[in-house]
Scaffold this active site. Structure first.
Site, mmCIF file in Angstrom:
data_model
loop_
_atom_site.group_PDB
_atom_site.id
_atom_site.type_symbol
_atom_site.label_atom_id
_atom_site.label_comp_id
_atom_site.label_asym_id
_atom_site.label_seq_id
_atom_site.Cartn_x
_atom_site.Cartn_y
_atom_site.Cartn_z
ATOM 1 C CB CYS A 2 -28.603 -47.032 46.975
ATOM 2 S SG CYS A 2 -28.125 -45.539 46.129
ATOM 3 N NE ARG A 27 -29.316 -53.105 45.592
ATOM 4 C CZ ARG A 27 -30.611 -53.276 45.383
ATOM 5 N NH1 ARG A 27 -31.119 -54.481 45.454
ATOM 6 N NH2 ARG A 27 -31.398 -52.269 45.115
ATOM 7 C CD1 TRP A 74 -23.524 -47.128 41.519
ATOM 8 C CD2 TRP A 74 -25.056 -45.668 40.806
ATOM 9 N NE1 TRP A 74 -23.354 -46.964 40.162
ATOM 10 C CE2 TRP A 74 -24.276 -46.077 39.708
ATOM 11 C CE3 TRP A 74 -26.082 -44.751 40.592
ATOM 12 C CZ2 TRP A 74 -24.489 -45.601 38.412
ATOM 13 C CZ3 TRP A 74 -26.297 -44.278 39.312
ATOM 14 C CH2 TRP A 74 -25.504 -44.696 38.240
ATOM 15 C CG ASN A 100 -31.728 -47.782 48.202
ATOM 16 O OD1 ASN A 100 -30.789 -47.268 48.797
ATOM 17 N ND2 ASN A 100 -31.893 -49.093 48.111
ATOM 18 N N GLY A 101 -33.117 -44.305 45.692
ATOM 19 C CA GLY A 101 -34.053 -43.653 44.767
ATOM 20 C C GLY A 101 -33.698 -42.195 44.595
ATOM 21 C CD GLU A 487 -24.955 -59.671 26.838
ATOM 22 O OE1 GLU A 487 -25.392 -58.534 26.620
ATOM 23 O OE2 GLU A 487 -24.754 -60.094 27.998
ATOM 24 C CE LYS A 491 -22.338 -59.072 29.580
ATOM 25 N NZ LYS A 491 -23.464 -58.897 30.318
ATOM 26 C CD GLU A 494 -21.985 -55.117 31.399
ATOM 27 O OE1 GLU A 494 -23.043 -54.721 31.892
ATOM 28 O OE2 GLU A 494 -21.803 -56.318 31.106
ATOM 29 C CG HIS A 510 -22.241 -49.026 5.730
ATOM 30 N ND1 HIS A 510 -22.264 -48.501 4.458
ATOM 31 C CD2 HIS A 510 -22.798 -50.260 5.635
ATOM 32 C CE1 HIS A 510 -22.843 -49.373 3.640
ATOM 33 N NE2 HIS A 510 -23.163 -50.453 4.342
ATOM 34 C CE LYS A 609 -27.155 -58.794 38.337
ATOM 35 N NZ LYS A 609 -26.622 -59.172 37.020
#
Ligand code: G6P
Length: 614
Positions: A2, A27, A74, A100-101, A487, A491, A494, A510, A609
């Site tokens: 948010c 964000r 969000w 926010n929160g 990583e 990417k 995402e 495996h 973000k």
């Protein structure tokens, strides 16, 4: 997550609020809204979807006002829709809030308020808070808005960055913070409020970052700071932002992510700038000088992080164990904080976080501090909560990262971790001189080598053309290139929403090997390092099952060139610095694939973000 924007002053608040929301879009969010004071009324306009939709919705309305607040949400409690979007009005319309929160005890508060006759139109915890403030205000004896806010917050368990408007006090905004950042920009006869500095920077460089429990009472020409608990004025600490407007604009690139990928030669240089003595080549980490004796006595180092930062941490583990010979464990912050870990006073806990605000990482360092460990931080955002709450640390100096998918922050974290490993190795005398100087020299050559890779980006675009319709993919690597494979896979998933699995190549047998057929692109990070022979065997195993292999190889490796479908070459380098080079093509591959699939690269769906909720 948010975002918050607020303005009070002589200007028209509306464009400031909308532009501020646009600055905060990176964000991650799913709805947006504004509230403005007009003719002693609070007008709330909010919409599910993007800020552009809110803007369109507001177009035909009179939005002129000198005071206002705005929010991007969000979703946590309640689905993303117009009703659950912020701002929220209290039942009788006396208070309007953006938050926010998370209010953790919201169910109990909701029950108490319901029993007092309050009812609610949406499902959010924030609406409960708006009503709790109104209840305090209405029930108290000669209570003003500031007191009502402070009283309500003293009953709240959870995290908040919030701004409140009171219909009866149309000349002020009240802002408060606990575990969710809030900055106040100081203009002349005007104030700006935001959840990070990006909406403020074009108007003023003077800011005050609120501390936990701070409450700011802001009118056009004055600003008072108190705490939730104490009705005593505090002296705010005014800081000067070093951020420039250019840093938060695309500067000709199609997306922030692409700009940030291309910035890496510079950001890596910025990360080691001033940290390698030009004459002696010794690593100097000023931020750790006071704690170095304790760090050198550490029996083990526990690195805690989330997401991309966790991948950087794995590289750090390999480096520190190999060169400084100190045992290292890498933990997901979200697991560590809840799994009753053994933390001893001779442990060093190192938190890695781009934003410095990730809720789980913050909670994990608080736990480690309580148990007496030395707590260090590697953060990108200066003055962030993790940076402030750690005993000491190292900034990565990558500049503002706006693309949700982290790129330049990752390579800056790896830079700092490499420097830290080298510093510890020198202090512990666990690295031969020759090896040390050769690593430092190679590290210094990384920016130029990345420039070479970036110059060939069109080759990677061509490969993206071949694979962008895939639905699955597998990324493999060994040693220092195993975290790079993880990583690279992160990417891709995402930003393109293609399922991508990163695996240690030795583990392929495996499980993941069962996935391989002629439809599966397998991206193998196969530089000529000490694991080369082993990874070539893994490539053979994939080939035997008709997987399509895209290999990141060392320049001139004709052996692999003839064995796989597609190659991306990276310059020859020391094993230690290969991760810096190998990740660049994987970032670019993910980027080009996402663009070809028409995805929103900078603001991928559902992601944020800065994850300020657990
Ligand atoms: C979010 C971001 C990731 C990031 C992770 C950890 O999930 O989208 O890019 O790696 O948080 O964030 P931090 O700021 O702690 O590094």
């Amino acid at each position: 997550m948010c975002g918050i924007v607020g303005y009070i002053g002589p200007k028209n608040a509306y464009p400031i609020l909308i532009n501020g929301l646009k600055r905060l879009e990176y964000r991650g969010y799913d709805s947006a809204g504004i509230a403005i004071f007009q003719n002693n009324n609070i007008e709330v306009l909010k919409k599910k979807g993007k800020v552009a939709e809110l803007e369109q919705f507001c177009e035909s309305r009179n939005t002129y006002a000198n005071i206002g607040i705005a929010h991007t949400r969000w979703a946590t409690h309640g689905e993303p829709n117009d009703v659950n979007a912020h701002p929220h009005n209290s039942m009788n319309g006396l208070f309007t809030i953006i938050h926010n929160g998370i209010i953790e005890n919201y169910e109990k508060l909701k029950k108490d308020l319901s029993a007092k006759g309050y009812h609610f139109y949406g499902q959010t915890d924030s609406e409960i808070l708006a009503n709790l403030i109104e209840y305090m205000y209405s029930e108290g004896d000669h209570i003003n808005a500031e007191q009502a806010v402070r009283m309500a917050l003293s009953r709240v368990v959870g995290a908040y960055g919030l701004v409140v408007m009171c219909k009866n006090e149309p000349d002020k905004l009240i802002a408060a913070r606990k575990s969710s950042p809030l900055a106040i920009g100081i203009g002349s006869g005007e104030y700006y409020i935001a959840s990070d500095a990006t909406p403020i920077i074009e108007y003023t460089k003077s800011v005050v970052y609120l501390n936990d429990d701070d409450v700011a009472i802001i009118s056009k020409d004055s600003f008072t700071l108190k705490t939730v608990q104490h009705d005593v004025e505090l002296k705010p600490e005014v800081l000067q932002l070093e951020l420039s407007i250019g840093e938060i604009e695309k500067n000709g690139f199609e997306h922030f992510m692409l700009k940030e990928i291309f910035e890496q030669p510079k950001t890596i240089t910025d990360s080691f700038r001033g940290r390698i003595d030009p004459l002696t080549k010794e690593v100097v980490l000023g931020g750790l000088s006071n704690v170095m004796p304790r760090l050198l006595e550490a029996r083990r180092i526990v690195i805690i992080a989330c997401g991309t930062s966790w991948h950087a941490a794995l590289i750090g583990e390999y480096l520190i164990e190999e060169y400084a010979q100190v045992p290292v464990e890498v933990e997901y912050a979200s697991e560590y904080r809840y799994r009753k870990p053994i933390i001893r006073p001779d442990d060093v806990v190192l938190a890695i976080s781009q934003s410095g605000e990730t809720a789980d990482t913050l909670a994990a360092i608080r736990l480690a501090k309580e148990k007496g460990a030395l707590v260090l931080g590697i953060c990108n955002v200066v003055g962030s909560s993790i940076a402030r709450e750690t005993d000491a640390g190292i900034y990565t100096h990558a500049g503002v990262e706006i693309g949700v998918a982290s790129t330049k922050a990752f390579t800056a974290q790896v830079t700092v971790l490499t420097l830290l490993a080298m510093r510890l190795a020198r202090k512990h005398q666990t690295i031969p001189d020759e090896r040390y100087y050769s690593i430092i020299n190679d590290l210094l050559s990384v920016p130029d080598k990345i420039e070479d890779i970036l110059r060939n980006h069109l080759k990677i675009k061509e490969i993206a053309q071949k694979y962008y319709n895939s639905i699955n993919s597998l990324y493999l690597g060994r040693g220092y290139l195993f975290p790079v494979a993880l990583e690279g896979a992160l990417k891709l998933k995402e930003i393109s929403y293609i399922h991508a699995e990163g695996y240690a190549a030795g583990e392929m047998k495996h499980g993941p090997i069962a996935l391989i057929d002629s439809n599966l692109p397998v991206i193998v990070v196969a530089a000529k390092d000490r694991y080369y022979e082993k990874i070539v065997s893994n490539i053979q195993e994939v080939k035997a099952r008709k997987g399509n292999i895209i290999a990141v190889i060392t320049e001139g490796d004709s052996n692999l060139r003839n064995m796989v479908e597609d190659i991306i070459e990276i310059p020859k380098s020391d094993d230690v610095v290969t991760p810096f080079l190998a990740i660049i093509p994987l970032q670019l591959l993910a980027y080009f694939i996402a663009v070809l699939r028409g995805c929103d690269v900078d603001q991928p769906r559902n992601l944020a973000k800065s994850v300020t909720v657990e």
